[in-house]
Design a protein around this motif. Structure first.
Motif, PDB file in Angstrom:
ATOM      1  N   ALA A 158       0.842  -1.190   0.000  1.00  0.00           N
ATOM      2  CA  ALA A 158       0.000   0.000   0.000  1.00  0.00           C
ATOM      3  C   ALA A 158       0.880   1.244   0.000  1.00  0.00           C
ATOM      4  O   ALA A 158       1.873   1.305   0.705  1.00  0.00           O
ATOM      5  CB  ALA A 158      -0.900   0.007   1.234  1.00  0.00           C
TER       6      ALA A 158
ATOM      7  N   ASP B  41       0.202   0.726  -6.302  1.00  0.00           N
ATOM      8  CA  ASP B  41      -0.997   0.783  -5.468  1.00  0.00           C
ATOM      9  C   ASP B  41      -1.780   2.071  -5.740  1.00  0.00           C
ATOM     10  O   ASP B  41      -2.993   2.044  -5.939  1.00  0.00           O
ATOM     11  CB  ASP B  41      -0.568   0.714  -3.997  1.00  0.00           C
TER      12      ASP B  41
ATOM     13  N   ARG C  86      -5.546   2.395  -7.378  1.00  0.00           N
ATOM     14  CA  ARG C  86      -6.659   2.937  -6.599  1.00  0.00           C
ATOM     15  C   ARG C  86      -7.347   4.097  -7.332  1.00  0.00           C
ATOM     16  O   ARG C  86      -8.565   4.251  -7.260  1.00  0.00           O
ATOM     17  CB  ARG C  86      -6.175   3.391  -5.222  1.00  0.00           C
TER      18      ARG C  86
ATOM     19  N   THR D 171     -12.567  -4.312  -4.592  1.00  0.00           N
ATOM     20  CA  THR D 171     -11.712  -4.602  -3.439  1.00  0.00           C
ATOM     21  C   THR D 171     -10.266  -4.687  -3.913  1.00  0.00           C
ATOM     22  O   THR D 171      -9.967  -5.444  -4.830  1.00  0.00           O
ATOM     23  CB  THR D 171     -12.104  -5.948  -2.797  1.00  0.00           C
TER      24      THR D 171
ATOM     25  N   VAL E 203      -6.513  -5.786  -3.084  1.00  0.00           N
ATOM     26  CA  VAL E 203      -5.767  -6.666  -2.195  1.00  0.00           C
ATOM     27  C   VAL E 203      -4.282  -6.474  -2.472  1.00  0.00           C
ATOM     28  O   VAL E 203      -3.811  -6.772  -3.571  1.00  0.00           O
ATOM     29  CB  VAL E 203      -6.168  -8.142  -2.424  1.00  0.00           C
ATOM     30  N   ASN E 204      -3.549  -5.955  -1.493  1.00  0.00           N
ATOM     31  CA  ASN E 204      -2.106  -5.740  -1.677  1.00  0.00           C
ATOM     32  C   ASN E 204      -1.341  -7.008  -1.325  1.00  0.00           C
ATOM     33  O   ASN E 204      -1.463  -7.510  -0.219  1.00  0.00           O
ATOM     34  CB  ASN E 204      -1.608  -4.612  -0.764  1.00  0.00           C
ATOM     35  N   GLN E 205      -0.578  -7.517  -2.280  1.00  0.00           N
ATOM     36  CA  GLN E 205       0.320  -8.649  -1.999  1.00  0.00           C
ATOM     37  C   GLN E 205       1.682  -8.312  -2.571  1.00  0.00           C
ATOM     38  O   GLN E 205       2.020  -8.701  -3.681  1.00  0.00           O
ATOM     39  CB  GLN E 205      -0.206  -9.944  -2.616  1.00  0.00           C
TER      40      GLN E 205
ATOM     41  N   GLN F 116       4.672  -9.102  -1.326  1.00  0.00           N
ATOM     42  CA  GLN F 116       5.778  -9.936  -0.867  1.00  0.00           C
ATOM     43  C   GLN F 116       6.576 -10.485  -2.037  1.00  0.00           C
ATOM     44  O   GLN F 116       6.059 -10.704  -3.112  1.00  0.00           O
ATOM     45  CB  GLN F 116       5.258 -11.111  -0.023  1.00  0.00           C
TER      46      GLN F 116
ATOM     47  N   VAL G 275       4.652 -13.014  -5.360  1.00  0.00           N
ATOM     48  CA  VAL G 275       3.519 -13.647  -4.674  1.00  0.00           C
ATOM     49  C   VAL G 275       2.195 -13.154  -5.274  1.00  0.00           C
ATOM     50  O   VAL G 275       1.301 -13.939  -5.573  1.00  0.00           O
ATOM     51  CB  VAL G 275       3.586 -13.359  -3.156  1.00  0.00           C
TER      52      VAL G 275
ATOM     53  N   THR H 246       6.096 -20.573  -3.304  1.00  0.00           N
ATOM     54  CA  THR H 246       6.044 -19.181  -3.749  1.00  0.00           C
ATOM     55  C   THR H 246       5.864 -18.224  -2.575  1.00  0.00           C
ATOM     56  O   THR H 246       6.492 -17.177  -2.519  1.00  0.00           O
ATOM     57  CB  THR H 246       4.875 -18.994  -4.728  1.00  0.00           C
TER      58      THR H 246
ATOM     59  N   ASN I 287      -2.310 -10.377   3.485  1.00  0.00           N
ATOM     60  CA  ASN I 287      -3.317 -10.801   2.523  1.00  0.00           C
ATOM     61  C   ASN I 287      -3.085 -12.199   1.969  1.00  0.00           C
ATOM     62  O   ASN I 287      -3.392 -12.476   0.810  1.00  0.00           O
ATOM     63  CB  ASN I 287      -3.422  -9.802   1.366  1.00  0.00           C
TER      64      ASN I 287
END
Lengths: 161, 320, 500
Positions: free
Chosen positions: B37, B42, B46, B61, B63-65, B67, B72, C195, C408
């Motif tokens: 975020a 991001d 948005r 919605t 969804v922050n991923q 990693q 990921v 992963t 998440n």
């Protein structure tokens, strides 16, 4: 479970050896002098060294202390059930939440842990339901945490504020 | 009323994924952003999602991923159910292959539409002796081993690959240069200002605060035309006579195998969003470039990106 | 002077004040609940604030993050589950005070030192932001390396009874931090093809596991009659606090200064600030009983002031150069850009009202922390009266939601179970968890800065000593190690006759 310091030392030595073993296969890419294996090598060596000292110092009391000491709770079946209920509840959540949705799963988790602590179902189920609904309202509906809706997915548009 | 709710619940259980849906979207759409975020990926998503929400008539919605440098999140997009209710942000992804992190290709995704593009640039610290791109490139050509270039993020990624490509075309032995990876543009800019590296590759908006502070200086931007908001920064065509178009792109894409009517609906929604004044204003205010491409053009961009990256990574000596 | 009236005009807006109060309550509630963290509070605000007016948007972030960082002390002190990584340094001290029946003192000291730390850093921010930002720009990877190594030595001060096991825990934490992509070349390590492991284990899920879940495991196995929470009856939080703060003014000032400076260094942040301040204070107590009441309060006060001061410090590079100091200011910067309120030195000339209003919100938020903080502590005390059987699954659900919402992924939820069991066994064997958390925080910083420096120098170790600032930091770090070694030897020499 408290174990003798020799075993604690051996545990750290084992982790150190595993780290070094894995790190040995990590080759520095291109022209880098130190590769991804360098830090694991240093940390692993440190763990072996410190683990070794802990184990050596533990030898002094090896005769007088038992190898491991079982905690009070592990002597009863109920104690085991209680201890395992926490990881089991998390495992249950991970396994079914995508299919069953957060609401249902949270109720199940609550009821499971409450039942293990001896709360009767007639109190556990309403308590679980209230908690699950409140959490869903706060985190999913207001704060928009993407918790799975499960069977409610088709109407989730109405539940997002 | 109650019966229809019950029926739709049952239908959800039965699983209608993959089939054509005339009334799409009937429920909220999730956009997976493979970034934390607050970052560029991001923020732009948005801004877009705010318009998409009104156009599609359903909540979006996000969804922050972030990693694993985005691996990921991209994997989650690739593995999502291709029903149009889970899509994601796509961005230059080919660099992961050379470092063994992941192997994504255009085949893994359904390209929907591109909505943003920003050009890479080459920057120096205020104490640097280089005033223009040409003298800098000549100096690097003469002694590539004595220069350090900061990649902003991990090397082999959005900002450094286009610059390395430009250097390659200039006849520079790019593999000899010391490419320094980092944790993002901001920490890299500190390195540059502190004199830790000689050059940095980043976008102009990311560097604008330190540029106005007089601590860093852009040599050139890798764009065919001057970038809006930065009219005084020279393009490569103006300095070395070669027009280069390199940098990041951000697009909405889904997992492979999405129904065509859903893709068309989403593409149209993105197209409409990128034309709206609200979107254009917000993007301009935050210094992001608007660049719409439809699904077909996006797919071409992705294939071109894979080829370019492979060429530069090869010259840089990755995978050897 | 004109600016002052303008700023007052901005602050007296009813809408803004409502936003501040609402986000204060939001931050306190999320920070105080075990399993929910300051980072989660800020991240969840993003969709809301991104499209608000700039000053209220940033006010919401500032207020909620400051409140959440303080509120993280509450479950730390009352339940031994720190709400944020920044509270982890002094959780054991705070909890031991509670067990001695001094929960009011522990929480009061935490609250008022947080307020003072926040106010002092706000003062620095307002008066000297551009000057201090210059300092931050002098730090290259070499200087960060030394700073992080200095931070590592803090572990020896928070290690609990056995130094050896403390070092083992630190190394174990460092080892866990190497899981995932290596920070320089991106090569996957210890991922075994998973992963989700590419991104590492994630600091927040680890923290939740190691502190909250392992504590839940301890409480469920207690016999039902042992209501050890019962003694957590919170006394007066505010009584005598003025005198207490004055008595420990040196520690408060030290914590605030260290916190502001460390916070101003991008990438360091509130966690490291609290640890360093804690360790420095611990060191200054040489020769005194570390378990005495006064010494515990001293450490608590200096670390509590430091983590809130660091929050303000992070806005120095953020507003002057647009460089985020931590994940929270990264969000602030993107909101500022989004509103055309572009950070940079020119913002002080072009938009002084907005920027000084933002700074002024720090004062408002920290002052508001006193009444709302006391209220929050009181409410939390009531929650502890809920029977343990009901509290356990509720906290468990918060932990699950807290881990999920930061990462998440369901993978993160699984992590808390595994790490919770690990933490339980570590605790049972007197292996302290605080050094392991320190290793997790610092591991990536040390590796990244070391590798980058070596990359820049072509493998010459001399790079670590060829800049004036680097030499200064190296001398401080190595000097403190040497001093610690000498003192240990002297202690040992003194202690020997007694032993034999």
């Amino acid at each position: 479970m408290k174990v003798q310091d020799v075993l604690v030392g051996l545990f750290f030595i084992a982790i150190g050896i595993l780290m070094i073993e894995y790190a040995a296969d990590l080759k520095p890419p291109r022209h880098l002098k130190f590769g991804p294996g360098f830090f694991p090598l240093i940390i692993g060596s440190g763990l072996i060294l410190v683990g070794g000292i802990i184990a050596l110092l533990g030898l002094r009391t090896l005769r007088t202390e038992p190898l491991w000491h079982r905690p009070e709770w592990s002597r009863t079946r109920q104690g085991w059930v209680r201890f395992c209920s926490i990881p089991a509840a998390i495992a249950l959540y991970v396994l079914i939440v995508d299919a069953a949705g957060f609401l249902l799963t949270a109720i199940l988790v609550m009821v499971l842990v409450l039942a293990v602590s001896g709360v009767p179902l007639r109190r556990g189920v309403p308590a679980g339901a209230v908690t699950a609904v409140v959490l869903t309202a706060i985190f999913a509906s207001v704060l928009h945490v993407p918790l799975p809706w499960g069977p409610l997915q088709t109407i989730s548009g109405w539940l997002l504020w | 009323m109650r019966i229809s709710v019950l029926a739709s619940v049952l239908m959800a259980f039965a699983g209608l994924a993959g089939t054509a849906q005339a009334d799409y979207p009937e429920r909220p759409v999730t956009i997976i952003v493979p970034a934390a975020a607050g970052g560029g990926g991001d923020t732009t998503t948005r801004i877009l999602a705010r318009e998409l929400k009104d156009i599609l008539g359903q909540p979006i919605t996000i969804v922050n991923q972030g990693q694993g440098g985005g691996v990921v999140g991209l994997t989650a997009i690739k593995n999502a159910t291709p029903d149009g209710y889970t899509v994601g942000l796509l961005f230059p992804y080919a660099g992961y292959k050379a470092t063994g992190q992941a192997d994504f290709s255009a085949k893994d995704f359904t390209p929907i539409a591109n909505f943003n593009g920003d050009s890479s640039s080459l920057l120096v610290g205020s104490g640097s002796r280089f005033k223009d791109l040409k003298t800098a490139l000549e100096a690097i050509k003469a002694a590539p081993g004595s220069f350090k270039v900061h990649c902003s993020g991990g090397c082999g990624s959005v900002w450094d690959i286009p610059v390395a490509g430009m250097m390659l075309d200039y006849g520079i032995d790019v593999a000899a240069i010391k490419w320094v990876p980092g944790q993002g543009a901001a920490p890299g800019l500190i390195e540059l200002a502190a004199g830790g590296v000689d050059f940095q590759t980043a976008s102009l908006p990311e560097a604008s605060a330190l540029m106005s502070a007089g601590r860093v200086r852009p040599l050139a931007v890798l764009s065919p035309e001057p970038v809006p908001g930065f009219p005084n920064v020279a393009t490569t065509a103006q300095t070395i006579g070669v027009a280069v178009d390199g940098g990041t792109w951000r697009a909405i894409g889904g997992p492979a195998g999405m129904p065509a009517d859903v893709v068309a609906k989403l593409d149209a929604a993105v197209a409409k969003a990128t034309q709206s004044t609200a979107y254009k204003d917000a993007m301009a205010k935050a210094n992001f470039g608007v660049k719409y491409l439809n699904g077909k053009q996006l797919e071409e961009l992705m294939l071109r990106h894979e080829k370019d990256t492979a060429r530069v990574m090869d010259a840089l000596g990755y995978g050897k | 002077m004109v600016i002052l009236t303008d700023v007052l005009g901005v602050l007296l807006d009813v809408h803004l004040l409502l936003v501040i109060v609402a986000s204060a309550i939001y931050g306190l509630v999320l920070g105080a609940i075990p399993g929910l963290t300051a980072l989660m509070a800020t991240a969840l605000l993003v969709p809301v604030v991104m499209f608000m007016e700039p000053v209220p948007a940033i006010a919401a972030i500032i207020t909620s993050s400051a409140m959440a960082i303080f509120a993280g002390d509450i479950p730390g002190a009352l339940m031994r589950m720190p709400g944020t990584p920044a509270s982890a340094a002094y959780t054991d001290d705070a909890y031991s005070l509670t067990r001695e029946g001094k929960a009011g003192l522990s929480l009061g000291a935490g609250l008022f030192s947080s307020v003072l730390g926040g106010l002092l850093s706000a003062l620095v921010l307002t008066l000297a932001a551009p000057n201090l930002a210059e300092l931050a720009l002098q730090f290259s990877s070499v200087e960060y390396f030394w700073l992080a190594v200095l931070g590592l030595s803090c572990a020896t001060f928070v290690g609990g009874s056995s130094l050896l096991k403390g070092v083992a825990a630190l190394l174990f934490g460092l080892g866990l931090s190497t899981i995932g992509m290596d920070p320089v070349s991106g090569t996957p390590r210890f991922t075994f093809g998973v992963t989700n492991l590419l991104g590492g284990l994630g600091l927040i899920p680890l923290l939740i596991g190691v502190f909250a879940i392992s504590e839940l495991l301890r409480t469920v196995t207690l016999p039902p009659t042992d209501e050890r929470r019962a003694q957590a009856a919170v006394g007066s939080v505010s009584a005598g606090m003025g005198r207490l703060m004055w008595r420990h003014r040196r520690e408060v000032l030290r914590g605030s200064t260290l916190g502001t400076l460390v916070g101003a260094l991008p990438g360091a942040g509130a966690d490291i600030a609290a640890w360093i301040s804690y360790a420095v204070t611990r060191r200054s107590q040489k020769g005194k009983d570390p378990n005495a009441l006064d010494q515990k309060v001293e450490r608590l006060v200096s670390a509590g002031a430091a983590n809130n001061a660091a929050l303000g410090g992070a806005y120095i590079p953020a507003t002057v150069f647009g460089i985020p100091g931590d994940a929270i200011t990264a969000i602030v910067i993107s909101v500022m850009f989004l509103k055309g309120l572009n950070p940079g030195p020119t913002i002080f000339l072009n938009n002084p009202t907005a920027i000084y209003s933002i700074f002024a919100i720090f004062f408002v938020a920290n002052l508001l922390m006193i009444p709302l903080g006391i209220l929050c502590i009181r409410t939390f005390g009531l929650i502890l009266k809920v029977p343990r059987a009901y509290l356990t699954p509720i906290i468990l659900l918060f932990c699950i939601v807290g881990a999920f919402s930061v990462e998440n992924t369901l993978f993160a939820v699984g992590i808390i179970a595994v790490v919770g069991l690990l933490g339980y066994f570590m605790e049972a064997n007197d292996i302290p968890m605080a050094p392991a958390v320190l290793g997790l925080i610092l591991g990536p910083v040390i590796e990244q800065t070391f590798m980058t420096s070596m990359l820049k120098s072509g493998g010459e170790v001399s790079v670590f000593f060829d800049r004036p600032l680097a030499i200064a930091l190296a001398v401080v770090t190595l000097g403190s190690w040497a001093l610690a070694g000498v003192l240990k030897l002297v202690d040992a020499a003194k202690a020997r006759p007694v032993l034999t």
